[in-house]
Write a protein that holds these residues in place. Structure first.
Motif, short mmCIF file in Angstrom:
data_model
loop_
_atom_site.label_atom_id
_atom_site.label_comp_id
_atom_site.label_asym_id
_atom_site.label_seq_id
_atom_site.Cartn_x
_atom_site.Cartn_y
_atom_site.Cartn_z
N THR A 1 -9.56 -3.80 -10.61
CA THR A 1 -9.32 -2.75 -9.63
C THR A 1 -10.62 -2.19 -9.07
O THR A 1 -11.53 -1.87 -9.82
CB THR A 1 -8.50 -1.60 -10.26
N GLU B 1 0.85 -1.19 0.00
CA GLU B 1 0.00 0.00 0.00
C GLU B 1 0.89 1.24 0.00
O GLU B 1 1.88 1.30 0.73
CB GLU B 1 -0.90 0.01 1.23
N VAL C 1 -12.33 0.93 -7.25
CA VAL C 1 -12.07 2.36 -7.06
C VAL C 1 -13.13 2.92 -6.13
O VAL C 1 -14.29 2.66 -6.28
CB VAL C 1 -12.09 3.12 -8.39
N THR D 1 -6.88 -2.00 -5.54
CA THR D 1 -7.75 -1.00 -4.94
C THR D 1 -7.11 0.37 -5.12
O THR D 1 -5.91 0.53 -4.86
CB THR D 1 -7.96 -1.27 -3.44
N ASN E 1 -7.86 4.20 -3.78
CA ASN E 1 -8.64 5.10 -2.92
C ASN E 1 -8.32 6.53 -3.33
O ASN E 1 -7.16 6.93 -3.33
CB ASN E 1 -8.28 4.89 -1.45
N VAL E 2 -9.34 7.28 -3.72
CA VAL E 2 -9.15 8.66 -4.15
C VAL E 2 -9.79 9.58 -3.12
O VAL E 2 -10.97 9.44 -2.81
CB VAL E 2 -9.77 8.91 -5.54
N ASN E 3 -8.98 10.51 -2.59
CA ASN E 3 -9.45 11.47 -1.61
C ASN E 3 -9.25 12.86 -2.19
O ASN E 3 -8.11 13.30 -2.36
CB ASN E 3 -8.69 11.31 -0.30
N THR F 1 -2.58 -1.51 -3.29
CA THR F 1 -3.51 -0.50 -2.79
C THR F 1 -2.85 0.86 -2.97
O THR F 1 -1.82 1.15 -2.37
CB THR F 1 -3.86 -0.73 -1.31
N ASN G 1 -3.32 4.87 -2.74
CA ASN G 1 -4.08 5.98 -2.16
C ASN G 1 -3.66 7.26 -2.89
O ASN G 1 -2.52 7.69 -2.77
CB ASN G 1 -3.80 6.11 -0.66
N THR H 1 0.89 5.83 -0.74
CA THR H 1 0.12 7.06 -0.90
C THR H 1 0.92 8.08 -1.68
O THR H 1 2.09 8.33 -1.38
CB THR H 1 -0.25 7.65 0.48
#
Length: 144
Positions: free
Chosen positions: A142, A70, A144, A119, A121-123, A97, A99, A72
Motif C-alpha cells: 500500500t 476507489e 500512503v 493506495t 490518500n489521507v486528507n 484506492t 480516500n 471515500t
C-alpha cells in the motif's frame, strides 16, 4: 456489560454524501464491542461518519470488485473515551484506492484497516487534529 450493534443499508444508491451522525457506544471498557456497519454504499458516495463515540465502524461498498475501485470515507469528530484508545476502529473493505478525509474537529481513532487498498490518500483538513492510537492495518504494497 452490553454491546450495541447498528447496521445501515444504503441499497447501492449513488448519493453525493451519506452522513451517519451521533452514534455513541454504550461500552467504553470492552474493545470495539459496539459496532456500526454501513452496507451497500455506492462507490460514488462519500460516506461521512460524524460525531461517532466508542464505536467500531465498518463501511462496505457495493459493487467493489477488487480490481480498481476507489472510495471515500470522511471522519468528522470521532471520540474514544477509553484511556487505552481501544475503540473507534475504522474498517473499509474491497477498495484499492481509499480516500480518508479527517475533518471538522478533533478525531481520535484506534485502528484504520483497509486491507485491499493499494493506495490510501489521507486528507487532514484545517482544525481536524487527529490521533491514531493504534495502527494502520494495510496491505504490504500500500502507498500512503
Amino acid at each position: 456489560m452490553s454491546s450495541a450493534v447498528s447496521t445501515i443499508n444504503l441499497n447501492s444508491v449513488a448519493y453525493n454524501t451519506a452522513t451517519v451522525e451521533g452514534v455513541t457506544g454504550d461500552d467504553a471498557t470492552n474493545a470495539n464491542s459496539d459496532t456500526l456497519t454501513v452496507n451497500n454504499a455506492n462507490l460514488a458516495t462519500r460516506v461521512v461518519l460524524e460525531d461517532i463515540t466508542d464505536v467500531a465502524s465498518t463501511v462496505n461498498f457495493a459493487s467493489a470488485t477488487g480490481a480498481a475501485d476507489e472510495a471515500t470515507v470522511e471522519v468528522a469528530g470521532s471520540t474514544d473515551t477509553a484511556a487505552t484508545g481501544q475503540n473507534n476502529d475504522l474498517t473499509v473493505a474491497n477498495v484499492e484506492t481509499f480516500n480518508l478525509v479527517l475533518s471538522t474537529a478533533a478525531n481520535n481513532l484506534n485502528v484504520v484497516t483497509a486491507a485491499a487498498a493499494k493506495t490510501v490518500n489521507v486528507n487532514v483538513e484545517k482544525g481536524a487534529n487527529t490521533t491514531l492510537q493504534g495502527a494502520a492495518a494495510l496491505a504490504a504494497a500500500t502507498a500512503v
